[in-house]
Scaffold this motif. Sequence first.
Motif, short mmCIF file in Angstrom:
data_model
loop_
_atom_site.label_atom_id
_atom_site.label_comp_id
_atom_site.label_asym_id
_atom_site.label_seq_id
_atom_site.Cartn_x
_atom_site.Cartn_y
_atom_site.Cartn_z
N GLY A 93 0.83 -1.19 0.00
CA GLY A 93 0.00 0.00 0.00
C GLY A 93 0.86 1.24 0.00
N THR A 94 0.25 2.33 0.39
CA THR A 94 0.96 3.60 0.45
C THR A 94 1.33 3.92 1.89
OG1 THR A 94 -0.32 4.38 -1.45
CG2 THR A 94 0.89 6.03 -0.18
N TYR A 95 2.57 4.33 2.08
CA TYR A 95 3.06 4.71 3.40
C TYR A 95 3.27 6.22 3.45
CZ TYR A 95 3.54 -0.11 4.78
OH TYR A 95 3.27 -1.41 5.12
N TYR A 96 2.70 6.81 4.48
CA TYR A 96 2.75 8.25 4.66
C TYR A 96 3.51 8.61 5.93
CZ TYR A 96 -1.20 8.22 1.39
OH TYR A 96 -2.01 8.03 0.31
N CYS A 97 4.27 9.65 5.83
CA CYS A 97 4.92 10.25 6.98
C CYS A 97 4.02 11.41 7.45
CB CYS A 97 6.29 10.74 6.54
SG CYS A 97 7.22 11.70 7.73
N TYR A 98 3.85 11.55 8.76
CA TYR A 98 3.04 12.67 9.23
C TYR A 98 3.46 13.08 10.63
CZ TYR A 98 0.07 9.55 12.09
OH TYR A 98 -0.41 8.66 13.03
N ILE A 99 2.99 14.24 11.02
CA ILE A 99 3.29 14.78 12.34
C ILE A 99 2.02 14.66 13.19
CG2 ILE A 99 3.99 16.82 13.64
CD1 ILE A 99 5.52 17.74 11.14
N PRO A 100 2.06 13.83 14.23
CA PRO A 100 0.85 13.52 14.99
C PRO A 100 0.49 14.50 16.10
CG PRO A 100 2.66 12.20 15.82
CD PRO A 100 3.21 13.01 14.67
N GLY A 101 1.40 15.40 16.44
CA GLY A 101 1.09 16.30 17.54
C GLY A 101 2.05 17.46 17.57
N GLY A 102 1.77 18.39 18.49
CA GLY A 102 2.65 19.54 18.63
C GLY A 102 2.31 20.65 17.65
N ARG A 103 3.24 21.56 17.51
CA ARG A 103 3.03 22.77 16.72
C ARG A 103 2.67 22.48 15.27
NH1 ARG A 103 7.56 27.59 16.08
NH2 ARG A 103 6.36 28.93 14.70
N TYR A 104 3.24 21.44 14.69
CA TYR A 104 3.05 21.17 13.26
C TYR A 104 2.10 19.99 13.01
CZ TYR A 104 7.20 24.05 13.39
OH TYR A 104 8.09 25.06 13.65
N SER A 105 1.31 19.71 13.98
CA SER A 105 0.38 18.58 13.89
C SER A 105 -0.51 18.68 12.65
CB SER A 105 -0.51 18.56 15.14
OG SER A 105 -1.44 17.50 15.07
N GLY A 106 -0.70 17.54 12.00
CA GLY A 106 -1.56 17.51 10.84
C GLY A 106 -0.84 17.65 9.52
N SER A 107 0.48 17.77 9.55
CA SER A 107 1.25 17.84 8.31
C SER A 107 1.48 16.42 7.81
CB SER A 107 2.59 18.52 8.56
OG SER A 107 2.40 19.85 9.01
N TRP A 108 1.26 16.22 6.51
CA TRP A 108 1.40 14.91 5.89
C TRP A 108 2.25 15.00 4.63
CZ3 TRP A 108 -1.05 10.20 7.25
CH2 TRP A 108 -1.91 10.27 8.34
N GLY A 109 2.97 13.94 4.35
CA GLY A 109 3.64 13.81 3.07
C GLY A 109 2.69 13.24 2.04
N LEU A 110 3.18 13.10 0.82
CA LEU A 110 2.35 12.59 -0.27
C LEU A 110 2.36 11.07 -0.37
CD1 LEU A 110 3.13 15.20 -3.06
CD2 LEU A 110 1.20 15.14 -1.46
N GLY A 111 3.27 10.44 0.35
CA GLY A 111 3.30 8.99 0.40
C GLY A 111 4.28 8.35 -0.56
N THR A 112 4.62 7.11 -0.23
CA THR A 112 5.47 6.29 -1.09
C THR A 112 4.84 4.90 -1.17
OG1 THR A 112 7.75 5.55 -1.50
CG2 THR A 112 7.03 5.57 0.79
N GLN A 113 4.87 4.31 -2.35
CA GLN A 113 4.15 3.08 -2.61
C GLN A 113 5.02 1.85 -2.34
OE1 GLN A 113 0.93 3.07 -3.59
NE2 GLN A 113 0.79 0.84 -3.57
N VAL A 114 4.45 0.89 -1.63
CA VAL A 114 5.12 -0.38 -1.37
C VAL A 114 4.28 -1.51 -1.95
CG1 VAL A 114 5.84 -2.00 0.43
CG2 VAL A 114 6.27 0.45 0.71
N THR A 115 4.91 -2.34 -2.75
CA THR A 115 4.26 -3.52 -3.32
C THR A 115 4.96 -4.76 -2.81
OG1 THR A 115 3.68 -2.28 -5.32
CG2 THR A 115 3.57 -4.68 -5.44
#
Length: 118
Positions: A93-115
């Motif tokens: 599937g697609t793996y996303y990096c994100y910030i779960p808390g703190g000042r920058y909470s809610g920031s997400w990357g566009l993802g990278t695909q794993v097969t």
Amino acid sequence: QVQLVESGGGLVQPGGSLTLSCVASGFSFSYGGSPMSWAHQGPGKQRESVASITTGGSANYADSVRGRFTISRDNAKNTVYLQMNSLKPEDAGTYYCYIPGGRYSGSWGLGTQVTVSS
């Protein structure tokens, strides 16, 4: 502006390994920093968190990946990693990096695909 850019996805056979990277810009890991997380979204499924790491380096994992995945961070490189071992077809599937808390909470990357397929 905070940006998260993932890389390292690709095709791997069941039982194989991959290491994903997420480079953050717009803030510093070394000063204040931020907790970081990885989320997985399988085909037709909801996105779910699989691993998190605090600014101090403490990690938590979803039951589905505990013992197989390792999250780490390099504050000098503003990068968080996800080492994935013993990969299963359901890890695809697609793996996303994100910030779960703190000042920058809610920031997400566009993802990278794993097969995961033989």
